[in-house]
Design an enzyme around this catalytic site. Structure first.
Site, mmCIF file in Angstrom:
data_model
loop_
_atom_site.group_PDB
_atom_site.id
_atom_site.type_symbol
_atom_site.label_atom_id
_atom_site.label_comp_id
_atom_site.label_asym_id
_atom_site.label_seq_id
_atom_site.Cartn_x
_atom_site.Cartn_y
_atom_site.Cartn_z
ATOM 1 N N LYS A 136 0.873 -1.186 0.000
ATOM 2 C CA LYS A 136 0.000 0.000 0.000
ATOM 3 C C LYS A 136 0.905 1.228 0.000
ATOM 4 O O LYS A 136 1.394 1.642 1.038
ATOM 5 C CB LYS A 136 -0.875 -0.036 1.257
ATOM 6 C CG LYS A 136 -2.223 0.627 1.155
ATOM 7 C CD LYS A 136 -2.208 2.083 0.771
ATOM 8 C CE LYS A 136 -1.789 3.004 1.899
ATOM 9 N NZ LYS A 136 -1.603 4.408 1.432
ATOM 10 N N GLU A 152 9.638 1.910 10.530
ATOM 11 C CA GLU A 152 10.725 2.839 10.184
ATOM 12 C C GLU A 152 10.113 4.234 10.187
ATOM 13 O O GLU A 152 9.292 4.547 9.321
ATOM 14 C CB GLU A 152 11.274 2.527 8.788
ATOM 15 C CG GLU A 152 11.997 1.207 8.677
ATOM 16 C CD GLU A 152 13.311 1.185 9.419
ATOM 17 O OE1 GLU A 152 13.759 2.231 9.926
ATOM 18 O OE2 GLU A 152 13.901 0.103 9.511
HETATM 19 P P1 NAD Z 1 2.692 9.108 6.589
HETATM 20 O O1 NAD Z 1 2.938 8.530 7.924
HETATM 21 O O2 NAD Z 1 1.723 10.210 6.439
HETATM 22 O O3 NAD Z 1 2.194 7.977 5.557
HETATM 23 C C1 NAD Z 1 2.937 6.797 5.316
HETATM 24 C C2 NAD Z 1 1.996 5.735 4.762
HETATM 25 O O4 NAD Z 1 1.045 5.378 5.774
HETATM 26 C C3 NAD Z 1 1.178 6.164 3.547
HETATM 27 O O5 NAD Z 1 1.084 5.058 2.662
HETATM 28 C C4 NAD Z 1 -0.194 6.471 4.164
HETATM 29 O O6 NAD Z 1 -1.270 6.339 3.250
HETATM 30 C C5 NAD Z 1 -0.286 5.400 5.235
HETATM 31 N N1 NAD Z 1 -1.197 5.713 6.356
HETATM 32 C C6 NAD Z 1 -1.677 6.920 6.747
HETATM 33 N N2 NAD Z 1 -2.442 6.762 7.845
HETATM 34 C C7 NAD Z 1 -2.430 5.445 8.173
HETATM 35 C C8 NAD Z 1 -2.992 4.675 9.235
HETATM 36 N N3 NAD Z 1 -3.725 5.232 10.194
HETATM 37 N N4 NAD Z 1 -2.748 3.350 9.259
HETATM 38 C C9 NAD Z 1 -1.971 2.764 8.304
HETATM 39 N N5 NAD Z 1 -1.417 3.442 7.281
HETATM 40 C C10 NAD Z 1 -1.633 4.772 7.214
HETATM 41 O O7 NAD Z 1 4.132 9.528 6.042
HETATM 42 P P2 NAD Z 1 4.483 10.312 4.713
HETATM 43 O O8 NAD Z 1 4.052 11.731 4.879
HETATM 44 O O9 NAD Z 1 3.977 9.542 3.527
HETATM 45 O O10 NAD Z 1 6.090 10.213 4.721
HETATM 46 C C11 NAD Z 1 6.903 11.076 5.452
HETATM 47 C C12 NAD Z 1 7.318 10.457 6.782
HETATM 48 O O11 NAD Z 1 7.938 9.191 6.564
HETATM 49 C C13 NAD Z 1 8.353 11.271 7.508
HETATM 50 O O12 NAD Z 1 7.994 11.375 8.872
HETATM 51 C C14 NAD Z 1 9.635 10.473 7.366
HETATM 52 O O13 NAD Z 1 10.583 10.668 8.368
HETATM 53 C C15 NAD Z 1 9.122 9.090 7.354
HETATM 54 N N6 NAD Z 1 10.085 8.193 6.703
HETATM 55 C C16 NAD Z 1 10.796 7.315 7.473
HETATM 56 C C17 NAD Z 1 11.742 6.492 6.883
HETATM 57 C C18 NAD Z 1 12.550 5.523 7.699
HETATM 58 O O14 NAD Z 1 13.047 4.559 7.120
HETATM 59 N N7 NAD Z 1 12.708 5.693 8.992
HETATM 60 C C19 NAD Z 1 11.958 6.542 5.511
HETATM 61 C C20 NAD Z 1 11.225 7.446 4.770
HETATM 62 C C21 NAD Z 1 10.273 8.257 5.372
#
Ligand code: NAD
Length: 486
Positions: free
Chosen positions: A180, A256
């Site tokens: 997803k 992550e």
């Molecule tokens: P996000 O948390 O908004 O979304 C990530 C994913 O989760 C998307 O596919 C989203 O549709 C899904 N999602 C949203 N709500 C959900 C829920 N309640 N349950 C399950 N899935 C849900 O993050 P983003 O804005 O897409 O990405 C940016 C963030 O990702 C930043 O905080 C960044 O630090 C983090 N990130 C971490 C790593 C790592 O490896 N540590 C790598 C890349 C990005």
């Protein structure tokens, strides 16, 4: 390779979304690139049921040689389409072209081969020999088995890297997957689904790709009792929600999450080289990397000099068109992300900070989601702008009073994802690096990224490790078997 709208991959078939389709944009121009299938709950149901059936009823989970062949086929299919994927990635992600030759595309495609090799040579069974626990003679062995159905939920910032760093080891270990991706980058994931369906022998149901405009689909997937493991990359706030939903059925979670990593410049470092490198590292891909070092800690006595060097370098770094070979800092992904970054810039001023450079949108761009590379000075250590993840091309610079103080400030964070230390005496720099409470550390510009390197966070930056043998083993269960003997 992709027609608009791009399809879902459900049970081996490329199909339209039951929820219709939604647009995907070029963040550099705001142009609509096309549409992606919008999966709804009915599509998700098909995906999870297919993944469950493929795991329970096919030989995928037990046929290592076949899996290895399929993974190598997938790597070759991705390599054959690298040209199209590169252009797609630059346009959909706003990723600077130079990054697609590394972590935005070529590196994670190559990494699939590493996971195939690992599965081929892995010790799936360990003989513990004969023992007589409680006087009962027994022959004992330990076998490693796939966990089952994996929900891979991913963000938009490095979509191929993160999609493949989950799908690759999950498949190598014998699991089936429902991927997803984030709504901002559906085509990167859809392209993977199309290549799996059309150019590999990966059986129906083993990988399912559900692009959706609805974050609720991710939440529903994380709760589904037929899912055995949720492998999530995203923000710490969403990670917390995923962990809570997974708790209902006590499924395994692998997270992550975010970061606010420190770049420590020691007082014996070459200040000019270190601060120039910090500026470059801090705004690569407009600062949209979880492990990017966005807190620059410099010796107090040389604070003003460090501000000047860093700001001067940042001014030269753009932002620029992601299509250009020389661009380091492109646009941020969306209007929503730009608003979030601008909110932090306003907050920084309220918290007593000042901009040594940048501080808003560039004057010469009226289309696209742009923020100037920005350096914020004068903030107190406890400011929210210092402690919270901004995820834009924004660095904060703080003074430190020597090695112990630098370690204190670096570790004074709810996060613990990454860090960097620069110093003239490498033993001293190493000693500081050893005291950082983070999952990865770079010393004097060392690069830790690689298929064989475990990546992940301490504290609120995550649970578990991605990549490396440790990352592969996240996707395995451990079973101990004892046979009675004489
Ligand atoms: P996000 O948390 O908004 O979304 C990530 C994913 O989760 C998307 O596919 C989203 O549709 C899904 N999602 C949203 N709500 C959900 C829920 N309640 N349950 C399950 N899935 C849900 O993050 P983003 O804005 O897409 O990405 C940016 C963030 O990702 C930043 O905080 C960044 O630090 C983090 N990130 C971490 C790593 C790592 O490896 N540590 C790598 C890349 C990005």
């Amino acid at each position: 390779m992709l027609d608009s709208p791009s399809p879902l991959l459900l049970d081996g078939r490329l199909v339209p979304g039951s929820g219709g389709a939604f647009p995907t944009l070029d963040p550099a121009t705001e142009e609509v690139l096309g549409e992606a299938a919008d999966a709804d709950a009915a599509d998700l149901e098909v995906a999870v049921a297919a993944a469950r059936r493929a795991f329970d009823e096919s030989s995928w989970a037990t046929d290592v040689a076949f899996r290895v062949r399929c993974l190598r086929q997938l790597r070759e299919a991705l390599r054959r389409h690298a040209g199209e994927l590169r252009e797609l990635t630059i346009r959909e992600v706003g990723a600077p072209r130079f990054l697609t030759f590394g972590a935005q595309l070529d590196a994670p495609v190559d990494d699939l081969g590493w996971f195939a090799d690992l599965a081929e040579s892995y010790a799936w069974e360990t003989d513990l020999g004969r023992a007589e626990p409680m006087g009962m003679p027994s022959l004992r062995r330990v076998v490693r088995e796939p966990v089952g159905v994996v929900a891979a939920i991913t963000p938009w910032n490095f979509p191929h890297q993160i999609n493949l760093a989950k799908v690759g080891p999950a498949l190598a270990a014998g699991n089936t997957v429902v991927l997803k991706p984030a709504p901002d980058t559906p085509w990167c994931a859809a392209a993977l689904g199309v290549l799996i369906a059309e150019e590999t022998d990966i059986p129906p149901g083993v990988v399912n790709v559900v692009t959706s405009s609805d974050h609720g689909i991710g939440a529903r997937l994380a709760r589904d009792p037929r899912v055995d493991l949720v492998s999530f990359t995203g923000s710490t706030a969403t990670g917390r929600a995923v962990m809570a939903s997974a708790a209902e059925t006590l499924k395994k979670v692998f997270l992550e999450l975010g970061g606010k990593s420190a770049f420590v410049v020691l007082d014996d470092a070459d200040l000019r080289a270190a601060c120039s490198y910090a500026a470059f590292a801090g705004v690569t891909h407009a600062g949209q990397g979880c492990a990017i070092t966005t807190r620059l800690l410099v010796p107090r006595a040389r604070y003003d000099e460090a501000v000047e060097i860093t700001a001067k370098t940042l001014r030269k770094l753009g932002p620029g068109d992601p299509q250009d070979d020389s661009t380091i800092c492109g646009p941020v992904i969306s209007a929503r992300q730009r608003e979030r970054v601008e909110g932090y810039l306003e907050l920084a001023l309220k918290e007593g900070g000042a901009f040594a450079c940048g501080g808003g949108r560039p004057a010469d761009r009226d289309r696209g989601f742009w923020i100037e590379p920005t350096l914020i000075t004068g903030l107190p250590e406890q400011a929210r702008t210092v402690r919270e993840e901004i995820f834009g091309p924004v660095l904060v610079i703080l003074p430190h009073d020597g090695d112990d103080d630098a370690v204190r400030v670096a570790n004074d964070s709810p996060y613990g994802l990454s860090g960097a230390v620069h110093g003239g005496d490498v033993d001293r720099a190493r000693a500081v690096a050893a005291r950082l409470r983070t999952g990865t550390v770079s010393v004097n510009g060392g690069v830790w990224y690689g298929a064989d390197v475990p990546f992940g966070g301490y504290k609120q930056s995550g649970v578990g490790r991605e990549m490396g043998v440790a990352g592969f083993e996240e996707y395995l269960e451990t079973k101990a078997i004892a046979e009675g003997t004489t």
